[in-house]
Design a protein around this motif. Structure first.
Motif, PDB file in Angstrom:
ATOM      1  N   GLU A  42       0.835  -1.197   0.000  1.00  0.00           N
ATOM      2  CA  GLU A  42       0.000   0.000   0.000  1.00  0.00           C
ATOM      3  C   GLU A  42       0.876   1.255   0.000  1.00  0.00           C
ATOM      4  O   GLU A  42       1.813   1.352   0.786  1.00  0.00           O
ATOM      5  N   PRO A  43       0.575   2.205  -0.875  1.00  0.00           N
ATOM      6  CA  PRO A  43       1.358   3.457  -0.868  1.00  0.00           C
ATOM      7  C   PRO A  43       1.105   4.234   0.412  1.00  0.00           C
ATOM      8  O   PRO A  43      -0.022   4.299   0.897  1.00  0.00           O
ATOM      9  N   VAL A 171       5.046   8.858  -6.793  1.00  0.00           N
ATOM     10  CA  VAL A 171       5.897   8.487  -7.916  1.00  0.00           C
ATOM     11  C   VAL A 171       6.577   7.166  -7.579  1.00  0.00           C
ATOM     12  O   VAL A 171       7.201   7.039  -6.528  1.00  0.00           O
ATOM     13  N   THR A 172       6.445   6.203  -8.454  1.00  0.00           N
ATOM     14  CA  THR A 172       7.071   4.908  -8.224  1.00  0.00           C
ATOM     15  C   THR A 172       8.474   4.886  -8.825  1.00  0.00           C
ATOM     16  O   THR A 172       8.844   5.751  -9.632  1.00  0.00           O
ATOM     17  N   ASN A 216       6.990  -4.864  -3.874  1.00  0.00           N
ATOM     18  CA  ASN A 216       6.958  -4.924  -2.411  1.00  0.00           C
ATOM     19  C   ASN A 216       8.142  -4.220  -1.768  1.00  0.00           C
ATOM     20  O   ASN A 216       8.317  -4.291  -0.547  1.00  0.00           O
ATOM     21  N   SER A 217       8.957  -3.580  -2.583  1.00  0.00           N
ATOM     22  CA  SER A 217      10.112  -2.875  -2.040  1.00  0.00           C
ATOM     23  C   SER A 217       9.652  -1.713  -1.166  1.00  0.00           C
ATOM     24  O   SER A 217       8.690  -1.012  -1.513  1.00  0.00           O
ATOM     25  N   PRO A 218      10.328  -1.476  -0.040  1.00  0.00           N
ATOM     26  CA  PRO A 218       9.967  -0.330   0.809  1.00  0.00           C
ATOM     27  C   PRO A 218      10.200   1.010   0.130  1.00  0.00           C
ATOM     28  O   PRO A 218       9.727   2.037   0.622  1.00  0.00           O
ATOM     29  N   VAL A 219      10.918   1.007  -0.996  1.00  0.00           N
ATOM     30  CA  VAL A 219      11.176   2.263  -1.705  1.00  0.00           C
ATOM     31  C   VAL A 219      10.543   2.267  -3.094  1.00  0.00           C
ATOM     32  O   VAL A 219      10.923   3.069  -3.947  1.00  0.00           O
ATOM     33  N   PHE A 220       9.589   1.357  -3.325  1.00  0.00           N
ATOM     34  CA  PHE A 220       8.911   1.352  -4.624  1.00  0.00           C
ATOM     35  C   PHE A 220       8.212   2.687  -4.854  1.00  0.00           C
ATOM     36  O   PHE A 220       8.228   3.230  -5.952  1.00  0.00           O
TER      37      PHE A 220
END
Length: 267
Positions: A42-43, A171-172, A216-220
């Motif tokens: 989730e963002p 922004v991803t 699922n990256s914490p910085v996606f």
């Protein structure tokens, strides 16, 4: 003649295999199957930080009451000499409140309001509550947006530098790569680093863009002032090392030649 023909055929086959391998290495999300449902993280709402610039717009049923709380061009209202009330919004205007180093903004009439550490939604509710509790506006509608969301991208990207994002605050990592014109053929796809400031300290996260696990990256989802660094592949590192050695050998040979010429002339 036959040997030359066979040699050319083998060279063409090797070139074809090499080019296919290069294209395969540049596949993104190669383990994501068509039609496959994949749950992403989730963002999270962006946290306002010092030096952010905020667009804060206040409106209500009686526009003249909101005049004092809107900067010119911030999307509020202005009054002309004949008493006409008109909107001052402009899609190109980036006027906003700069968050000070202590995390506060100086808001009209209300004064200093703490902004850093809050989300846009939390700051919105804070301003609305203060407007109502002080009987300034009984029915305020407030919107808060971060208008100087920037990130930097370095390394094996077709465009490098700092990119400012306007009109969106989510922004991803894939968006950032696309806005930078994609990665180069020499990019190391499993070593895309995102450097982020966490609690006053720099932290680095590595990402593999070939895998669906990047979702699922914490910085996606990027945050303000994130730095993306795309490492070069081993082949490019070896190639650059080889070029450096060639320059060294060339320089050494040239120096040797010059010394030899000087020795011959001075004899």
């Amino acid at each position: 003649m036959k040997r030359t023909k066979y040699f050319l055929m083998i060279a063409a086959m090797l070139l074809t295999i090499t080019s296919c391998r290069t294209r395969q290495q540049m596949l993104y999300l190669e383990d994501l199957k068509p039609g496959e449902l994949f749950t992403t993280s989730e963002p999270k709402d962006l946290i306002i930080q010092p030096d952010d610039k905020l667009s804060i717009k206040v409106t209500c049923k009686n526009p003249e009451l909101a005049l004092a709380f809107n900067m010119p061009g911030s999307g509020g209202y202005s009054v002309s000499p004949d008493g006409t009330i008109s909107s001052t919004s402009s899609p190109k205007d980036d006027t906003g409140y700069r968050v000070a180093t202590d995390g506060s903004i100086d808001f009209p009439i209300i004064g200093k309001i703490q902004a850093a550490g809050l989300t846009s939604r939390q700051l919105t509710e804070n301003i609305k509550e203060q407007l109502k509790s002080r009987n300034l506006i009984t029915d305020p509608y407030v919107t808060v947006d971060i208008i100087n969301f920037t990130y930097s991208i370095l390394g094996e990207s077709k465009k490098v530098g700092t990119i400012e994002v306007k009109g969106k605050d989510r922004v991803t990592l894939l968006d950032a790569i696309a806005q930078a014109g994609d990665l180069t053929q020499d990019a190391k796809l499993d070593r895309i680093a995102v450097i982020r400031e966490v609690n006053g300290k720099r932290q680095i996260f590595y990402n593999d863009i070939r895998s669906k696990e990047i979702f699922n990256s914490p910085v996606f989802y990027l945050k303000q002032n994130d730095i993306i660094y795309v490492e070069p592949s081993e082949n490019k590192v070896r190639e650059e090392s080889r070029r450096n050695l060639q320059w060294i050998f060339t320089g050494t040979s040239l120096l040797t030649t010059v010394i030899s010429l000087i020795t011959l002339i001075t004899k």
